[in-house]
Design a protein around this motif. Sequence first.
Motif, PDB file in Angstrom:
ATOM      1  N   ARG A 142      19.784 -12.766  27.387  1.00 48.90           N
ATOM      2  CA  ARG A 142      19.132 -13.098  28.647  1.00 48.90           C
ATOM      3  C   ARG A 142      18.289 -11.901  29.083  1.00 48.90           C
ATOM      4  N   LEU A 143      17.313 -12.193  29.909  1.00 51.25           N
ATOM      5  CA  LEU A 143      16.332 -11.170  30.280  1.00 51.25           C
ATOM      6  C   LEU A 143      16.487 -10.733  31.732  1.00 51.25           C
ATOM      7  N   GLU A 144      17.717 -10.665  32.229  1.00 51.99           N
ATOM      8  CA  GLU A 144      17.920 -10.301  33.639  1.00 51.99           C
ATOM      9  C   GLU A 144      17.267  -8.970  34.000  1.00 51.99           C
ATOM     10  N   TYR A 145      17.269  -8.039  33.054  1.00 55.85           N
ATOM     11  CA  TYR A 145      16.759  -6.694  33.326  1.00 55.85           C
ATOM     12  C   TYR A 145      15.251  -6.666  33.580  1.00 55.85           C
ATOM     13  N   LEU A 146      14.558  -7.759  33.321  1.00 61.26           N
ATOM     14  CA  LEU A 146      13.139  -7.831  33.689  1.00 61.26           C
ATOM     15  C   LEU A 146      12.961  -7.783  35.207  1.00 61.26           C
ATOM     16  N   ARG A 147      14.070  -7.955  35.926  1.00 59.04           N
ATOM     17  CA  ARG A 147      13.996  -7.884  37.385  1.00 59.04           C
ATOM     18  C   ARG A 147      13.556  -6.496  37.862  1.00 59.04           C
ATOM     19  N   SER A 148      13.710  -5.511  37.036  1.00 55.78           N
ATOM     20  CA  SER A 148      13.275  -4.163  37.439  1.00 55.78           C
ATOM     21  C   SER A 148      11.762  -4.091  37.604  1.00 55.78           C
ATOM     22  N   THR A 149      11.036  -5.045  37.005  1.00 57.21           N
ATOM     23  CA  THR A 149       9.580  -5.091  37.186  1.00 57.21           C
ATOM     24  C   THR A 149       9.106  -6.344  37.906  1.00 57.21           C
ATOM     25  N   ASP A 150       9.949  -7.398  37.920  1.00 53.65           N
ATOM     26  CA  ASP A 150       9.587  -8.678  38.534  1.00 53.65           C
ATOM     27  C   ASP A 150      10.817  -9.231  39.239  1.00 53.65           C
ATOM     28  N   LYS A 151      10.804  -9.247  40.569  1.00 53.87           N
ATOM     29  CA  LYS A 151      11.983  -9.648  41.338  1.00 53.87           C
ATOM     30  C   LYS A 151      12.497 -11.032  40.964  1.00 53.87           C
ATOM     31  N   ASN A 197      18.616 -21.567  27.585  1.00 51.06           N
ATOM     32  CA  ASN A 197      18.524 -20.538  26.545  1.00 51.06           C
ATOM     33  C   ASN A 197      18.910 -21.049  25.172  1.00 51.06           C
ATOM     34  N   ASN A 198      18.728 -22.402  24.963  1.00 47.68           N
ATOM     35  CA  ASN A 198      18.959 -22.941  23.628  1.00 47.68           C
ATOM     36  C   ASN A 198      20.347 -22.564  23.106  1.00 47.68           C
ATOM     37  N   ALA A 199      21.352 -22.602  24.010  1.00 50.88           N
ATOM     38  CA  ALA A 199      22.713 -22.230  23.643  1.00 50.88           C
ATOM     39  C   ALA A 199      23.597 -23.476  23.578  1.00 50.88           C
ATOM     40  N   LYS A 200      24.505 -23.516  22.598  1.00 49.38           N
ATOM     41  CA  LYS A 200      25.393 -24.662  22.452  1.00 49.38           C
ATOM     42  C   LYS A 200      26.253 -24.881  23.691  1.00 49.38           C
ATOM     43  N   SER A 201      26.640 -23.803  24.350  1.00 44.04           N
ATOM     44  CA  SER A 201      27.433 -23.938  25.572  1.00 44.04           C
ATOM     45  C   SER A 201      26.645 -24.712  26.624  1.00 44.04           C
ATOM     46  N   GLU A 202      25.383 -24.381  26.797  1.00 41.04           N
ATOM     47  CA  GLU A 202      24.540 -25.044  27.803  1.00 41.04           C
ATOM     48  C   GLU A 202      24.304 -26.509  27.437  1.00 41.04           C
ATOM     49  N   LEU A 203      24.135 -26.792  26.154  1.00 37.21           N
ATOM     50  CA  LEU A 203      23.923 -28.173  25.717  1.00 37.21           C
ATOM     51  C   LEU A 203      25.141 -29.030  26.016  1.00 37.21           C
ATOM     52  N   GLU A 204      26.327 -28.485  25.776  1.00 38.02           N
ATOM     53  CA  GLU A 204      27.552 -29.223  26.088  1.00 38.02           C
ATOM     54  C   GLU A 204      27.635 -29.514  27.585  1.00 38.02           C
ATOM     55  N   TRP A 205      27.301 -28.545  28.419  1.00 35.35           N
ATOM     56  CA  TRP A 205      27.362 -28.748  29.867  1.00 35.35           C
ATOM     57  C   TRP A 205      26.365 -29.816  30.308  1.00 35.35           C
ATOM     58  N   PHE A 206      25.165 -29.795  29.741  1.00 36.61           N
ATOM     59  CA  PHE A 206      24.157 -30.802  30.078  1.00 36.61           C
ATOM     60  C   PHE A 206      24.658 -32.192  29.742  1.00 36.61           C
ATOM     61  N   LYS A 306      28.085  -7.666  22.931  1.00 39.63           N
ATOM     62  CA  LYS A 306      27.263  -6.676  23.633  1.00 39.63           C
ATOM     63  C   LYS A 306      26.189  -7.384  24.449  1.00 39.63           C
ATOM     64  N   LYS A 307      25.966  -6.893  25.673  1.00 37.33           N
ATOM     65  CA  LYS A 307      24.962  -7.495  26.554  1.00 37.33           C
ATOM     66  C   LYS A 307      24.181  -6.386  27.252  1.00 37.33           C
ATOM     67  N   LEU A 308      22.867  -6.383  27.079  1.00 34.87           N
ATOM     68  CA  LEU A 308      22.013  -5.420  27.748  1.00 34.87           C
ATOM     69  C   LEU A 308      21.757  -5.878  29.184  1.00 34.87           C
ATOM     70  N   MET A 309      21.960  -4.968  30.156  1.00 32.46           N
ATOM     71  CA  MET A 309      21.808  -5.319  31.563  1.00 32.46           C
ATOM     72  C   MET A 309      20.785  -4.472  32.297  1.00 32.46           C
ATOM     73  N   THR A 310      20.306  -3.403  31.673  1.00 35.81           N
ATOM     74  CA  THR A 310      19.361  -2.515  32.363  1.00 35.81           C
ATOM     75  C   THR A 310      18.217  -2.117  31.431  1.00 35.81           C
ATOM     76  N   ALA A 311      17.064  -1.922  32.031  1.00 38.78           N
ATOM     77  CA  ALA A 311      15.890  -1.377  31.356  1.00 38.78           C
ATOM     78  C   ALA A 311      14.984  -0.803  32.432  1.00 38.78           C
ATOM     79  N   THR A 312      14.220   0.206  32.086  1.00 37.49           N
ATOM     80  CA  THR A 312      13.314   0.783  33.080  1.00 37.49           C
ATOM     81  C   THR A 312      12.213  -0.218  33.401  1.00 37.49           C
ATOM     82  N   ALA A 313      11.574  -0.021  34.541  1.00 37.01           N
ATOM     83  CA  ALA A 313      10.504  -0.926  34.955  1.00 37.01           C
ATOM     84  C   ALA A 313       9.375  -0.933  33.927  1.00 37.01           C
TER      85      ALA A 313
END
Length: 591
Positions: A142-151, A197-206, A306-313
């Motif tokens: 997931r691209l949550e860390y893009l929030r550092s440049t785009d709220k 995010n094209n994930a099997k978990s999400e497809l099952e929930w849908f 492993k999950k990346l959660m931070t990146a610089t702007a």
Amino acid sequence: MSRTRSVASSALGVNRRTVLAATAAVSVSAGIGYALRPTDSQAATGEATNATNAAAQAPVAESRKAPAAPLAPYTKGTTLATVAAPRTHSGYRRLGDGAGWKRVVRADLAAAKSGRAGRRTALASFVQFTDLHLMDTQHPLRLEYLRSTDKHAWRPHEALTVQGGISLVERVNALRGAPVTGSPLHFVMTTGDNTDNNAKSELEWFMKIMSGGRFTPNTGDPRHYEGVMNSGLKLYWQPDSTLRDGDKQVGFPHLKGFLAAAIREVRSPGLNLPWYSTVGNHDALPLGCFGSHADPYLTELAIGGKKLMTATAAEAKKLQNSIRDAKDPKGTGYRDFLKAHARSARSITPDEKRAPYTSAEYLKAHLDPAYQGLGPVGHGYSSANVDAGTQYYAFRIADDVIGISLDTTDAGGHYEGSIGATQLRWLDKTLRDNKDSYAVIFSHHTSKTMDNTRPDPAHPTERRYEGNAVVALLGSHSNVLAWVNGHIHRNVITPHAAPDGRSFWEISTASHVDYPQLARVIELVDNKDGTLSLFTTLIESAAPHRTDFSDLTQTGLGALYRELSYNAPGSSTVLGGDAKDRNTELLLKKG
């Protein structure tokens, strides 16, 4: 076939309207095909199959019985009656009941003749869902860390997409019929980005939200949430913590127990109507933009710990630009970015349910009897689609109306779409073979967002066409009434007029992930005066407009989903569209 019979007067009748039975195939290249009958569905395949045998094997899906008492017109449960609106004036704004949106008559393509309300007969009515974006928010890719440049690259309400989706199902189940005519609703169509995010978990929930059942919207550690919302990072709303994060600084609440509630078991009643499915770019491509499942590094990361959660702007901006500008359609640069930041990634619990799914797995999930609900079998897709590797089909809506679901995702990568030459020929042939029926076209992308013509890796020599080619083709067929789509997360209704007088409406509907979180009821009627009308009526979920921060039940979370989306930093204020794009009557000349 006559195009003048109404839903009320046809042989099948309003009380037991058949919307689909069997699957049957057509070969475009060989020129083999047939007109859809009221018990047919057809998919593009590499060879013709026996339509009679297919019809015998697939059960008929039926809509609910028509209510005994006259219902039309009515507004309850629609945005004609009320729409969520802010009741406070600054900071974090609480929602309440607001004034409804009036219906606007649009005569862009035909004049509105007096007395039509007393003459009209219903042809068909249905509900459109689009852009549910059901999210596994703990997924490593997931691209949550893009929030550092785009709220708005990360939204504080994303953990509640499941509860919001169930609440939308509950709204449809509570509708008494079509708001203008009172006729029974025939079906629900989703126009893509059902998953995020094209994930099997999400497809099952849908599948479970649409067809019904109990499930737990959680992956990884079954005991607690593992993601950015309990990371201790001020970049994200930390609802359970007293940490003064950036969202709390603009008024977001401290809600102890929120995350435990968000991953608690939920129950969906399932739709009490048959439902159909159209594929979107987020369903077909990882992150909705990367065109290949072949990179083993990304697949392993998806199910890994492993999950990346931070990146610089600066880093986030560079990555975001590469995605927006389609500079990395295969995800090679994204892979390299993640490799370079591997040491910064945090540990989470691995889970194979987060693996990406293929197009074949997407189709097979729809064909799984566990997710049939009220049908139809395959929800439009068939074993012919699986065999041919296609995700487009046609189906009979009513005696006088067919539906056509397109696949506009470009498998070569990027989030904008296009259509292959084979599918375009199939669309043309299907419309010609059913020239005595009105046609409604469904797709994910809009005509203006089909500008990505990268080769499909499975068909590298096949030409791909932009949206203007689809508009031209649809405009060449007098039986096309509407092209219904999503993708842009905004209500926009566009008239398309061909030089010879043929015309149709393009109806693009806002998403259910961004405020105002809407779906749309569409009714087709014959005015018996040389014109047709398409009525569009927007609906919200069944969750109450007012929230209670102490109510973390499934219903309470559904209400919070809407209010949090309204307050999401960086969110757009224009996605609801103008009055002419919301509740409307759209006039057309009768072909």
